[in-house]
Design a protein around this motif. Structure first.
Motif, PDB file in Angstrom:
ATOM      1  N   GLY A  56      12.319  17.729 -69.872  1.00 18.90           N
ATOM      2  CA  GLY A  56      12.128  18.022 -68.450  1.00 18.90           C
ATOM      3  C   GLY A  56      11.901  16.787 -67.606  1.00 18.90           C
ATOM      4  N   GLY A  57      11.477  15.692 -68.220  1.00 17.95           N
ATOM      5  CA  GLY A  57      11.260  14.481 -67.428  1.00 17.95           C
ATOM      6  C   GLY A  57      10.343  13.483 -68.104  1.00 17.95           C
ATOM      7  N   GLU A  84      15.324  22.905 -62.282  1.00 20.87           N
ATOM      8  CA  GLU A  84      16.364  21.857 -62.157  1.00 20.87           C
ATOM      9  C   GLU A  84      16.795  21.522 -60.713  1.00 20.87           C
ATOM     10  N   GLU A 173       7.672  21.116 -60.636  1.00 15.30           N
ATOM     11  CA  GLU A 173       6.440  20.529 -61.182  1.00 15.30           C
ATOM     12  C   GLU A 173       5.652  21.663 -61.801  1.00 15.30           C
ATOM     13  N   ASN A 209      10.951  22.749 -70.724  1.00 18.59           N
ATOM     14  CA  ASN A 209      12.253  22.686 -70.067  1.00 18.59           C
ATOM     15  C   ASN A 209      13.310  23.487 -70.855  1.00 18.59           C
ATOM     16  N   THR A 212      14.762  21.573 -73.824  1.00 17.26           N
ATOM     17  CA  THR A 212      13.775  21.467 -74.907  1.00 17.26           C
ATOM     18  C   THR A 212      13.808  22.752 -75.735  1.00 17.26           C
ATOM     19  N   ALA A 390       3.217  13.852 -59.788  1.00 18.24           N
ATOM     20  CA  ALA A 390       4.032  12.639 -59.927  1.00 18.24           C
ATOM     21  C   ALA A 390       5.096  12.488 -58.831  1.00 18.24           C
TER      22      ALA A 390
END
Ligand SMILES: Cc1cc2nc3c(=O)[nH]c(=O)nc-3n(C[C@H](O)[C@H](O)[C@H](O)COP(=O)(O)O)c2cc1C
Length: 441
Positions: A56-57, A84, A173, A209, A212, A390
Motif C-alpha cells: 500500500g505504500g 488507490e 490513509e 492493500n 498485499t 503522512a
C-alpha cells in the motif's frame, strides 16, 4: 523475464475473472489447503517467513502487522484498502477487475489468520465499473460457499462488505478509511492508539492493500520459502506490480520481481521514451515520492535501495517525464492536487499546501523572487513531520526534490522568465496566485 504471479491469469485467452475461470486456474485451492493444514497461528508464521511487505505504500511486514493484534480480543476486523487514489497508480484497479476472486481469496485467508468474521473492501468512489465487477464476484463467492457461514465446511464464518468511498484521496490513509466506513467525515486519527488495538468501531483491526492480500493465496500454495527466495531477498522478496505512465512508449502495469532496476522497467519493459526525447525525471513511487533523475536509473527497485537513494517505492506508480516537461510546472501541478485533497484537519498541511501552491505558481508564471527559493524549503520544513498523517510529508516531496535536482530551472523562471515548456504563461493574481485569464472574465 521472470515468472508472473499476480497477473498470471490476466493474459490467458478468454479469461474473464469469473468464479468458474478462477477455479479452473487453481483458484480457491489455497483456501482448501489452509483449512486442512494451517491453524491461524501457523498461517501468521508462514506469512512472516515469506517476509511479505505491504504493497500500500509503507512496505510494512504483513505478518508482523497481524501479530500486533492483542491476544485477548472479542471482535476483529479486516479492511482491504482498495482506495488507490495516488496519482500515477492503477495496479489495484487492474488486479480487482482482471481477477477479483484472487483478492477475495486473499481476504478470506487474512481474515482467518487474524480471526476476523467481518471484512470490508473500501473502494475508491470513482471506481464505478470496478465496483460492479467486485460486487458480482463477492456474490459469486457467497453462492459457492467461499464466504458466509461455515466456509467450505470449516466452521469459519466471514461476512464481506463492499464499501465505496466518495472521492477523497485522504480516505486511503488507513485511519481516515476507518472513519469513512463508520459513516463519519474521512479525517485521519492521531496515533497511538493504532488500529491493531483501536481500529474500526474501536476494535482491533488490520488494514491491508489489495495487492498485499492478493499475494496470500500464492504464498499459501507455493510456500513461504518460494516467496522469500524470489525478487530481492531477504528484505524485499516477491513480485510487485508497477504502474508506468507518462512519456513512455508502452504505459501500463508491469509485474516484475522486486530488485530489477528502473532502467529495465522504463526502457526494456515500457519501451523507452515516447518520441525518443531524453528522459528528464521520473517519480519512482506515486505522487508522494521524491523525484528521481536519469542518474537514478540503475537504482534497484526494492524498498531499501530506493529509500537509500532518497525516495520511496511507495504505491508503485512510476511516472516518466521527458525534457519537454518544466519541473516548476510539474511541482505546481502536484501541489494543486495535494492542496485540493488536504483534508484540513492539521494546520501545517491545510495552510502550507496553499502557500506552497501560491509560491510555486508565481514562480512558474514569471513573478517569483529569488528569496522564494529559501521560502519554499522553509514552508516544507514546517509541514513535514508536523501532521497527524503522512500526507504532510507527501506534499513536500515534489517541492524539495525538484528544488534539489532542478534548482537552475527555478532560477531561470525567476531571473530570466524562461521556461522549457516555452508557451507563454499568463500572469497570476499577486494575492491568490490564480491565473488572471482574460480581462473581464
Ligand atoms: C494520504 C495517504 C493515502 C494513502 N492511500 C492509500 C491507498 O489508496 N491505498 C493503500 O493501500 N494504501 C494507502 N495508504 C497507506 C495506508 O495508510 C496503509 O498503510 C496501507 O493500506 C496498509 O496496507 P499494507 O500494509 O498492505 O501496505 C495511504 C497513506 C496515506 C498517508
Amino acid at each position: 523475464m521472470a515468472e508472473v504471479v499476480l497477473f498470471r491469469n490476466r493474459d490467458l485467452p478468454g479469461y474473464t475473472g469469473s468464479l468458474a475461470d478462477y477455479e479452473r486456474q487453481e483458484g480457491y485451492a489455497a483456501l482448501r489447503l489452509m483449512f486442512k493444514q494451517y491453524p491461524p497461528a501457523e498461517l501468521i508464521e508462514l506469512v512472516k517467513r515469506a517476509n511479505l511487505r505491504g504493497r500500500g505504500g509503507a512496505g510494512f511486514p504483513t505478518g508482523m502487522k497481524w501479530s500486533f493484534l492483542p491476544k485477548e480480543r472479542t471482535v476483529t476486523y479486516l479492511c482491504c484498502n482498495a482506495d488507490e487514489s495516488e496519482p500515477g497508480t492503477f495496479k489495484d484497479r487492474e488486479l480487482m477487475t482482471v481477477d477479483p476472486h484472487q483478492m477475495i481469496e486473499g481476504i478470506v485467508i487474512a481474515s482467518y489468520a487474524i480471526g476476523a468474521h467481518a471484512a470490508y473492501i473500501y473502494m475508491r468512489g470513482e471506481f464505478a465499473s470496478e465496483a460492479v465487477i467486485v460486487a458480482r464476484a463477492v456474490q459469486e463467492a457467497y453462492k459457492a460457499g467461499y464466504l458466509g457461514k461455515n466456509i467450505l465446511g470449516s466452521g469459519f464464518d466471514l461476512e464481506l462488505t463492499l464499501h465505496r468511498g466518495a472521492g477523497a484521496y485522504i480516505c486511503g490513509e488507513e485511519t481516515a478509511l476507518l472513519e469513512s466506513i463508520e459513516g463519519k467525515r474521512g479525517l485521519p486519527r492521531s496515533k497511538p492508539p493504532f488500529p491493531a488495538t483501536h481500529g474500526l468501531y474501536g476494535k482491533p483491526t488490520v488494514i491491508n492493500n489489495v495487492e498485499t492480500l492478493a499475494s496470500l493465496p500464492h504464498i499459501l500454495r507455493r510456500g513461504a520459502e518460494w516467496y522469500a527466495s524470489i525478487g530481492s531477498p531477504p528484505k524485499s522478496p516477491g513480485t510487485r506490480i508497477f504502474s508506468v505512465s507518462g512519456h513512455v512508449k508502452r504505459p501500463g502495469n508491469y509485474e516484475v520481481p522486486m530488485g530489477i532496476t528502473f532502467r529495465q522497467l522504463i526502457f526494456d519493459l515500457a519501451g523507452g521514451m515516447k518520441s525518443d526525447r531524453p528522459l528528464k525525471a521520473f517519480i519512482p513511487g506515486g505522487a508522494s515520492a521524491s523525484f528521481f533523475t536519469p542518474d537514478h536509473l540503475d537504482v534497484k527497485m526494492d524498498f531499501d535501495e530506493v529509500a537509500k537513494a532518497g525516495s520511496m517505492l511507495g504505491s508503485g506508480g512510476v511516472t516518466v517525464m521527458d525534457d519537454s516537461v518544466c519541473m516548476v510546472w510539474a511541482a505546481a501541478n502536484l501541489l494543486r492536487f495535494f492542496h485540493h485533497e488536504s483534508c484540513g484537519k492539521c494546520t501545517p498541511c491545510r495552510e502550507g499546501s496553499n502557500w506552497l501552491l501560491r509560491v510555486l505558481r508565481r514562480i512558474e508564471h514569471g513573478q517569483g523572487r529569488l528569496t522564494d527559493l529559501d521560502l519554499l524549503p522553509q514552508v516544507c520544513g514546517n509541514i513535514a513531520g508536523r501532521t497527524v498523517c503522512a500526507f504532510g510529508d507527501a506534499e513536500t516531496a515534489p517541492v524539495v526534490s525538484t528544488l534539489r535536482h532542478f534548482r537552475a530551472e527555478y532560477e531561470a523562471h525567476i531571473t530570466r522568465k524562461e521556461c522549457v515548456m516555452g508557451h507563454a504563461r499568463p500572469p497570476v493574481d499577486a494575492a491568490t496566485a490564480h491565473p488572471i485569464s482574460f480581462a473581464g472574465h
